[in-house]
Design a protein around this motif. Sequence first.
Motif: not given
Length: 621
Positions: A261, A267-270, A291-292, A295-296, A315, A334
């Motif tokens: 994060s 945000a949370i990175m892939a 961040t994709w 993924d959410s 997030y 991010i």
Amino acid sequence: MRTTAASSRFPPIADYAFLSDCSTTALLAPDGAVEWMCLPRPDSASVFAALLDRSAGFFRFGPVHSRVPASRRYLPGSMVLETTWATATGWMVVIDALVMGEWRGTDRIEGHRRPPGDYTAKGMLVRKATCIAGQVDLMLDCMPLFDYGQTQGIWSYSGTGYGAASCHLTGRPELTLRSSLRLGYGGARATARTSLGEGESAFAALSWREAQVSATDQADREIATTVTAWRDWLRPSSSTMPDHPWRPYLERSALTLKGLSYAPSGAIMAASTTSLPETPGGERNWDYRFTWVRDSAFMLSALYQLGYDSEAFSYFAFMMDAVSAGPLQIMYGIDGERDLDERILGDLKGYDGAHPVRIGNGAYNQRQHDVWGMVMEAAALRFENAADEIGPIAWEAVCKLVDSAVQIWSEPDRGIWEVRGEPQQFTASKVMCWVAADRGVKLAAGRGDADLAAKWRAAADEIHASVCEHGVDGRGVFVQTYGGTALDASNLLIPLMKFLPPDDDRVRATVLAIADELTQDGLVLRYRPGQTDDGLEGDEGTFTICSFWLVSALAMIGETERARALCAKLLSLASPLQLYAEQIDAASGMHLGNFPQAFTHLALVDAVLRVIAADQADTSR
């Protein structure tokens, strides 16, 4: 398939340790070298990049004559690394931490859109070595190279002694290295060496903000506070971790997701890295420090299931900020950046020769219709039983999302796997458009808007009927594209997203077909490259997220023994520190792709919790 040889100068991807302070990240090789670190943000240009080129910068702190540690572990409940060394003359323990300190300020932090937590990043890497038996020769070798290994800074002493030196480069973060060792410098490197006897310790602290460490006992306090910060976040009173032998994997996944994060935005990175290859020596190398949208939904589900409501809210707030700022994209920077132009760093040789090395990601402007469903699933999770609490601006954004999905669902796209070939009529993309409409129906009904709910229900029913008519082959199996025959692991989303119930014959047939026909040694492929125009050459490893999806789907259709066996196999393939890259080579168990991979750890959480629930249901009968 070429594999990383034992003689390679690059450690296996799975052998790296991951550190984080929720502001930036670092990867440490087994020999004690920091080989990947970007400053001041995890998506900035690197300072240490030996991960991608052995000449692109590193920071080693460890024994002089030993490169293979006796053991490595995270201090329980933390992201603080402990490495134990056995040398010919003695034993030594090294502790590494991207340190965090208690929040004591009152002023707002520039650039932060989320309030600080109880602990915040101090902008410092602290490393402490202690000889626990005999005598050990210790070395420090710090070679920062800015701009992905292209530019060296200028070293100079700080203060009057030899315990501190700074590395300067105009326009780049100033690095200050402090140590209990006597530092020297020449060219791009700062070095030091000493001998520690039993009970003696030494420290090194690299800072890029104002934080300082000037004594070993202060290093101890910084490390102890960091351990406390992680344990306070993970503590049982704030989470719902099951009491089960697989709990450590859930805890490590939770810590890894938190570590990926970016606290200023939520945000949370892939993943923490760029260009770690999906195929050894190949060209499937991408930048995942973004961040994709896809993924959410999985991110919120995992955080809610584990009891981390605050992180889930941050997030979701980030995602709403991003999607409200303009047309929906599949991914964002991010801090919500929309322009993620991709370019090649031709001067870097790449991990074990895999090139090109890319920064940015050209997929950011692709058309991928699954994003509408992922955002709406996230919204439905966030506002379950509270749709009337959605504000007018947010509700306007929700309506635009659903209407967009309803408008474009019948058009071809690049699919969930971001193929770079021609757009296709991907079945899973249309399923996710159905998810957008279906979740919109539930939210509209929750707000008392019967007319809007009816409108979206009609659209959802139309999409549903189309998928069931055109997305199924003669065997009753859902296929990759309308009218095609190829299998695609993304169709495991059909039961996971409740498009059809688990007891539907087509769902069961699809899950079992993927398990039997789209696997290597039991591990799941996304698709077979020879049957899919993805615009790239070469093969790829099995996608670990898809294998965990299969665990979940098998559990849902009642194949609990098979689900449990596959889950146990996947957990056995975790890295020595219980981390996962994106892919696993089924023949060798070698991890491939960027590392550590958020999507994989998200799927692990869902799969493990489903298997544990099935176990508990069996024992209660």
